[in-house]
Design a protein around this motif. Structure first.
Motif, PDB file in Angstrom:
ATOM      1  N   THR A  69      30.774  45.384  58.562  1.00  0.00           N
ATOM      2  CA  THR A  69      30.508  45.294  57.129  1.00  0.00           C
ATOM      3  C   THR A  69      29.676  44.046  56.871  1.00  0.00           C
ATOM      4  O   THR A  69      30.032  42.962  57.324  1.00  0.00           O
ATOM      5  CB  THR A  69      31.830  45.224  56.331  1.00  0.00           C
ATOM      6  OG1 THR A  69      32.614  46.371  56.656  1.00  0.00           O
ATOM      7  CG2 THR A  69      31.564  45.190  54.840  1.00  0.00           C
ATOM      8  N   ARG A  95      27.806  41.792  53.812  1.00  0.00           N
ATOM      9  CA  ARG A  95      27.692  41.559  52.379  1.00  0.00           C
ATOM     10  C   ARG A  95      26.346  40.922  52.085  1.00  0.00           C
ATOM     11  O   ARG A  95      26.107  39.765  52.393  1.00  0.00           O
ATOM     12  CB  ARG A  95      28.829  40.667  51.889  1.00  0.00           C
ATOM     13  CG  ARG A  95      28.969  40.691  50.374  1.00  0.00           C
ATOM     14  CD  ARG A  95      30.158  39.890  49.897  1.00  0.00           C
ATOM     15  NE  ARG A  95      29.794  38.471  49.862  1.00  0.00           N
ATOM     16  CZ  ARG A  95      30.456  37.504  50.479  1.00  0.00           C
ATOM     17  NH1 ARG A  95      31.532  37.757  51.187  1.00  0.00           N
ATOM     18  NH2 ARG A  95      30.050  36.258  50.388  1.00  0.00           N
ATOM     19  N   LYS A 148      25.245  43.923  47.215  1.00  0.00           N
ATOM     20  CA  LYS A 148      25.750  45.161  47.812  1.00  0.00           C
ATOM     21  C   LYS A 148      26.461  44.883  49.131  1.00  0.00           C
ATOM     22  O   LYS A 148      26.209  43.883  49.787  1.00  0.00           O
ATOM     23  CB  LYS A 148      24.641  46.192  47.993  1.00  0.00           C
ATOM     24  CG  LYS A 148      23.635  45.891  49.070  1.00  0.00           C
ATOM     25  CD  LYS A 148      22.626  47.019  49.176  1.00  0.00           C
ATOM     26  CE  LYS A 148      21.603  46.719  50.255  1.00  0.00           C
ATOM     27  NZ  LYS A 148      20.658  47.806  50.437  1.00  0.00           N
ATOM     28  N   THR A 181      28.498  49.113  55.032  1.00  0.00           N
ATOM     29  CA  THR A 181      29.376  49.304  56.185  1.00  0.00           C
ATOM     30  C   THR A 181      28.694  50.275  57.131  1.00  0.00           C
ATOM     31  O   THR A 181      28.287  51.368  56.717  1.00  0.00           O
ATOM     32  CB  THR A 181      30.746  49.851  55.751  1.00  0.00           C
ATOM     33  OG1 THR A 181      31.313  48.956  54.791  1.00  0.00           O
ATOM     34  CG2 THR A 181      31.690  49.967  56.938  1.00  0.00           C
ATOM     35  N   ARG A 220      29.169  53.449  54.442  1.00  0.00           N
ATOM     36  CA  ARG A 220      29.304  53.194  53.001  1.00  0.00           C
ATOM     37  C   ARG A 220      28.264  52.186  52.556  1.00  0.00           C
ATOM     38  O   ARG A 220      27.888  51.298  53.311  1.00  0.00           O
ATOM     39  CB  ARG A 220      30.685  52.593  52.686  1.00  0.00           C
ATOM     40  CG  ARG A 220      31.781  53.570  52.455  1.00  0.00           C
ATOM     41  CD  ARG A 220      33.048  52.882  51.958  1.00  0.00           C
ATOM     42  NE  ARG A 220      33.488  51.736  52.744  1.00  0.00           N
ATOM     43  CZ  ARG A 220      34.179  51.808  53.887  1.00  0.00           C
ATOM     44  NH1 ARG A 220      34.475  52.967  54.399  1.00  0.00           N
ATOM     45  NH2 ARG A 220      34.552  50.722  54.513  1.00  0.00           N
ATOM     46  N   GLU A 221      27.860  52.325  51.303  1.00  0.00           N
ATOM     47  CA  GLU A 221      26.972  51.351  50.681  1.00  0.00           C
ATOM     48  C   GLU A 221      27.455  51.202  49.240  1.00  0.00           C
ATOM     49  O   GLU A 221      27.438  52.158  48.477  1.00  0.00           O
ATOM     50  CB  GLU A 221      25.532  51.853  50.718  1.00  0.00           C
ATOM     51  CG  GLU A 221      24.519  50.774  50.534  1.00  0.00           C
ATOM     52  CD  GLU A 221      23.111  51.225  50.880  1.00  0.00           C
ATOM     53  OE1 GLU A 221      22.189  50.663  50.282  1.00  0.00           O
ATOM     54  OE2 GLU A 221      22.943  52.118  51.721  1.00  0.00           O
ATOM     55  N   GLU A 222      27.943  50.007  48.894  1.00  0.00           N
ATOM     56  CA  GLU A 222      28.547  49.785  47.582  1.00  0.00           C
ATOM     57  C   GLU A 222      27.805  48.691  46.833  1.00  0.00           C
ATOM     58  O   GLU A 222      27.407  47.699  47.415  1.00  0.00           O
ATOM     59  CB  GLU A 222      30.007  49.331  47.730  1.00  0.00           C
ATOM     60  CG  GLU A 222      30.869  50.182  48.621  1.00  0.00           C
ATOM     61  CD  GLU A 222      32.172  49.505  48.940  1.00  0.00           C
ATOM     62  OE1 GLU A 222      32.860  49.082  48.004  1.00  0.00           O
ATOM     63  OE2 GLU A 222      32.501  49.394  50.141  1.00  0.00           O
ATOM     64  N   LYS A 223      27.663  48.895  45.533  1.00  0.00           N
ATOM     65  CA  LYS A 223      27.124  47.853  44.663  1.00  0.00           C
ATOM     66  C   LYS A 223      28.287  46.960  44.232  1.00  0.00           C
ATOM     67  O   LYS A 223      29.401  47.417  44.044  1.00  0.00           O
ATOM     68  CB  LYS A 223      26.481  48.460  43.413  1.00  0.00           C
ATOM     69  CG  LYS A 223      25.264  49.286  43.706  1.00  0.00           C
ATOM     70  CD  LYS A 223      24.045  48.413  43.772  1.00  0.00           C
ATOM     71  CE  LYS A 223      22.829  49.298  43.973  1.00  0.00           C
ATOM     72  NZ  LYS A 223      21.663  48.554  44.323  1.00  0.00           N
ATOM     73  N   VAL A 224      28.004  45.660  44.080  1.00  0.00           N
ATOM     74  CA  VAL A 224      29.041  44.702  43.686  1.00  0.00           C
ATOM     75  C   VAL A 224      28.553  43.977  42.442  1.00  0.00           C
ATOM     76  O   VAL A 224      27.388  43.570  42.372  1.00  0.00           O
ATOM     77  CB  VAL A 224      29.300  43.678  44.817  1.00  0.00           C
ATOM     78  CG1 VAL A 224      30.331  42.665  44.402  1.00  0.00           C
ATOM     79  CG2 VAL A 224      29.708  44.388  46.080  1.00  0.00           C
TER      80      VAL A 224
END
Length: 90
Positions: free
Chosen positions: A48, A50, A54, A57, A80-84
């Motif tokens: 993962t 950071r 974003k 993973t 996975r690809e996440e916005k933060v």
């Protein structure tokens, strides 16, 4: 293979020195553990990263000492690809 070299060869991060800085800031985990630039990565590991706003993973599918641009994406698979939110990342 060392984490910083893998990130450069796979083109997840463009330069090895930048990969080392990101790892030294504690922004990379391998299998849930915070990784250093000198950490060893292996096929099957889940990593993962950071980035600014974003979190990506990836699962490591292959390791090569050198890879052409077309072959680089074969070394990993994005899980996975996440916005933060910028407030959450602080």
């Amino acid at each position: 293979m060392r984490l910083d070299k893998f990130l450069k060869v796979s083109r997840l991060i463009k330069r090895r020195t930048l990969a080392k800085e990101v790892a030294d800031q504690g922004r990379i985990t391998i299998n849930g553990l915070v990784a250093k630039a000198s950490s060893t990565v292996a096929v099957g590991d889940e990593m993962t990263i950071r980035f600014g706003n974003k979190i990506v993973t990836v699962q490591i599918d292959g390791i090569k000492e050198h890879a052409k641009k077309e072959e680089a994406t074969d070394m990993y698979k994005i899980i996975r690809e996440e916005k933060v939110n910028s407030q959450e990342s602080m």
